[in-house]
Motif scaffolding. Sequence first.
Motif, mmCIF file in Angstrom:
data_model
loop_
_atom_site.group_PDB
_atom_site.id
_atom_site.type_symbol
_atom_site.label_atom_id
_atom_site.label_comp_id
_atom_site.label_asym_id
_atom_site.label_seq_id
_atom_site.Cartn_x
_atom_site.Cartn_y
_atom_site.Cartn_z
ATOM 1 N N THR A 90 -9.331 3.766 -2.933
ATOM 2 C CA THR A 90 -9.412 2.812 -3.882
ATOM 3 C C THR A 90 -8.265 1.721 -3.847
ATOM 4 O OG1 THR A 90 -10.840 3.872 -5.625
ATOM 5 C CG2 THR A 90 -9.259 2.106 -6.465
ATOM 6 N N LEU A 91 -7.135 2.276 -3.396
ATOM 7 C CA LEU A 91 -5.855 1.619 -2.900
ATOM 8 C C LEU A 91 -6.138 0.594 -1.643
ATOM 9 C CD1 LEU A 91 -2.512 3.708 -3.538
ATOM 10 C CD2 LEU A 91 -3.124 1.481 -4.563
ATOM 11 N N ASP A 141 -8.966 8.135 -4.441
ATOM 12 C CA ASP A 141 -7.957 7.510 -5.012
ATOM 13 C C ASP A 141 -7.315 6.430 -3.862
ATOM 14 O OD1 ASP A 141 -8.647 8.103 -7.588
ATOM 15 O OD2 ASP A 141 -7.131 9.596 -7.560
ATOM 16 N N LEU A 150 0.858 -1.113 -0.044
ATOM 17 C CA LEU A 150 -0.012 0.123 -0.070
ATOM 18 C C LEU A 150 0.899 1.256 0.035
ATOM 19 C CD1 LEU A 150 -2.672 1.438 0.420
ATOM 20 C CD2 LEU A 150 -2.353 1.178 2.899
ATOM 21 N N ARG A 204 -8.041 -2.256 -2.307
ATOM 22 C CA ARG A 204 -7.169 -3.391 -3.081
ATOM 23 C C ARG A 204 -6.450 -4.208 -1.931
ATOM 24 N NH1 ARG A 204 -5.327 -6.987 -7.121
ATOM 25 N NH2 ARG A 204 -3.063 -7.053 -6.809
ATOM 26 N N TYR A 205 -6.298 -3.753 -0.848
ATOM 27 C CA TYR A 205 -5.482 -4.460 0.395
ATOM 28 C C TYR A 205 -6.442 -4.907 1.423
ATOM 29 C CZ TYR A 205 -1.523 -3.289 -2.762
ATOM 30 O OH TYR A 205 -0.641 -3.015 -3.825
ATOM 31 N N ASP A 255 2.568 1.688 -3.283
ATOM 32 C CA ASP A 255 1.547 2.062 -4.308
ATOM 33 C C ASP A 255 1.217 3.732 -4.029
ATOM 34 O OD1 ASP A 255 1.540 -0.114 -6.050
ATOM 35 O OD2 ASP A 255 -0.260 -0.830 -4.786
ATOM 36 N N ILE A 256 1.169 4.033 -2.811
ATOM 37 C CA ILE A 256 0.974 5.602 -2.785
ATOM 38 C C ILE A 256 2.142 6.409 -3.198
ATOM 39 C CG2 ILE A 256 1.060 7.044 -0.528
ATOM 40 C CD1 ILE A 256 -0.772 4.979 1.080
ATOM 41 N N GLU A 289 -1.697 -0.104 -13.254
ATOM 42 C CA GLU A 289 -2.714 -0.776 -12.469
ATOM 43 C C GLU A 289 -3.906 -0.122 -12.239
ATOM 44 O OE1 GLU A 289 0.758 -2.740 -9.423
ATOM 45 O OE2 GLU A 289 0.081 -0.695 -9.191
ATOM 46 N N TYR A 337 -6.231 0.137 -9.995
ATOM 47 C CA TYR A 337 -6.544 0.429 -8.682
ATOM 48 C C TYR A 337 -5.509 1.649 -8.166
ATOM 49 C CZ TYR A 337 -2.815 -2.893 -7.843
ATOM 50 O OH TYR A 337 -1.940 -3.668 -7.780
ATOM 51 N N ASP A 338 -4.429 1.737 -8.941
ATOM 52 C CA ASP A 338 -3.438 2.653 -8.237
ATOM 53 C C ASP A 338 -3.198 3.999 -9.257
ATOM 54 O OD1 ASP A 338 -1.301 3.975 -7.215
ATOM 55 O OD2 ASP A 338 0.134 2.386 -7.782
#
Length: 516
Positions: free
Chosen positions: A385-386, A382, A325, A389-390, A328-329, A336, A338-339
């Motif tokens: 959304t990330l 956003d 996470l 994902r986790y 991705d931030i 991706e 979701y990212d």
Amino acid sequence: MLLALAAGCPGGGDGGGGGGGGGTQVTLNGTVTYDFVPATYARDKAPLDFAATVKKPVRNAVVQVRQGTKVLATTNTDEQGKYQLSFLRSLKGSTSLEVLAKTSNPQIQVEDNTDGNAIWAIGTSTLPTTDSTLNLHAGHGWTGTAYDATLRTAAPFAVLDSMYTAARSFMAVRTVTFPALKVNWSPDNVPQGGDKSAGFISTSHFSPSENEIYILGKEGADTDEFDAHVIVHEWGHYFESNLSRSDSPGGPHGRGDVLDPRIAFGEGYGNALAAMLLPEPLYVDTVWAGAGGTLASFGIDAENEPLDTDDPTPGVFSESSVHRLLYDIFDSGTAESYDKVAAGLGPIYDVLVGTQKTTDSMTTIASFVAALKAQPGVNAADVNTLLARYQMGAIASEWGDGDTKMRNMYAEARTLPYSNNIAFEGGYEYNTWQQNQYYVFTGNGSRVTVSASSPADDVGITVYQRGKVVGQADETLVGTETLSLTTQQNSKYVVVLTGFKESTGEYNVAISIKSP
């Protein structure tokens, strides 16, 4: 040659000259380099790929011309490893050129904890009598089957350069002053506990009590000098301790563990930070395995999960989920769906040294995400959304509102006296979710007494005020633990209740918070 200079020897500053007794002025210039061996996690490559060794510059290192213990001239290498200095070559006594495993901005030095904390260095005792170019190189010393101890000179410089890279990455985006850092590496540092001055350091780690880092180096056991992610991970804990904050209880952790969210954040953060700062998303740790001392490795990809997932219990209690996470931030340019977040390093630094440091809650992924969403330019939707994902909820506060599991870590004692009973699950480590619960109360300016008891099992209580331990009780193996403290009016306190039952099975713990 690899030298060990007294830890107090001077260094840093601009080039200069000195020395008594007259003599001829000599100017030396050159380049200082070291061997960096890539650590790999691939079936078709060796764990340490010596065939792919890269010659890297030794950057910002202290260079000295010495006559015995006297420093005649000193300077620092530049970002390409180049140096130049002038000195008066005395007619009396021999002189030497030495490059210390020590930088000046920021101040980092690599010492030998098994040799009186001497600073590692390479050098030569044969200096020319006229202006000359003199290059120095630290080699890895690998012969194909083992290390030649006399040629294994790159290790402390590899450790130094990884930490220098980490620090300069933050300095490139923010104005930062790092406290001086001492790092301990020795070819005798083994993964066993005991006397650190004899090399028994347990594992590569940051020691908060000493504010120093220890790195493994024992051939045939565990050598971490080229495991750049391991090194920067530990540097990340130094960063937390000195510029940010960590409430992590420490302790063992591994794949699939359902951890106390404090350590889930701390370890996931360390891995993610290494991926951000190096920058390289694949975390690799090499180790010597088996009786024959065969090199092996394992890896964690910050960007992609393997097919046999290394995150079987995703969410706020998983260090792997936190790791990916956070990366991705940070990252940008991914495909991706979701990212859509690419915060970069600056806002992450701002959160770490800002709200994450001053939060009333414990330092968890909740306190970090809540602060991140308040940063300029960060799109909260956003981020949500990330989080999804986790398998994390839409965290909206430092207390975890928006994620049921995280929010349930905090039980609120809205009025005093307060009492509660909770069922813990034995057989898990003390730093897991199954053996921890937080209780929050607001100070009233008076004495507050906190008690916890389990008739047949060991429990402990720790009270925090913005990350500072203001009360702790863990003295009896069974029965009741009690502490009292004077509180500040309207200040938040978090009581962490921890169980230590080693055998499996559920057990009950009672807690009370009262103000007489």
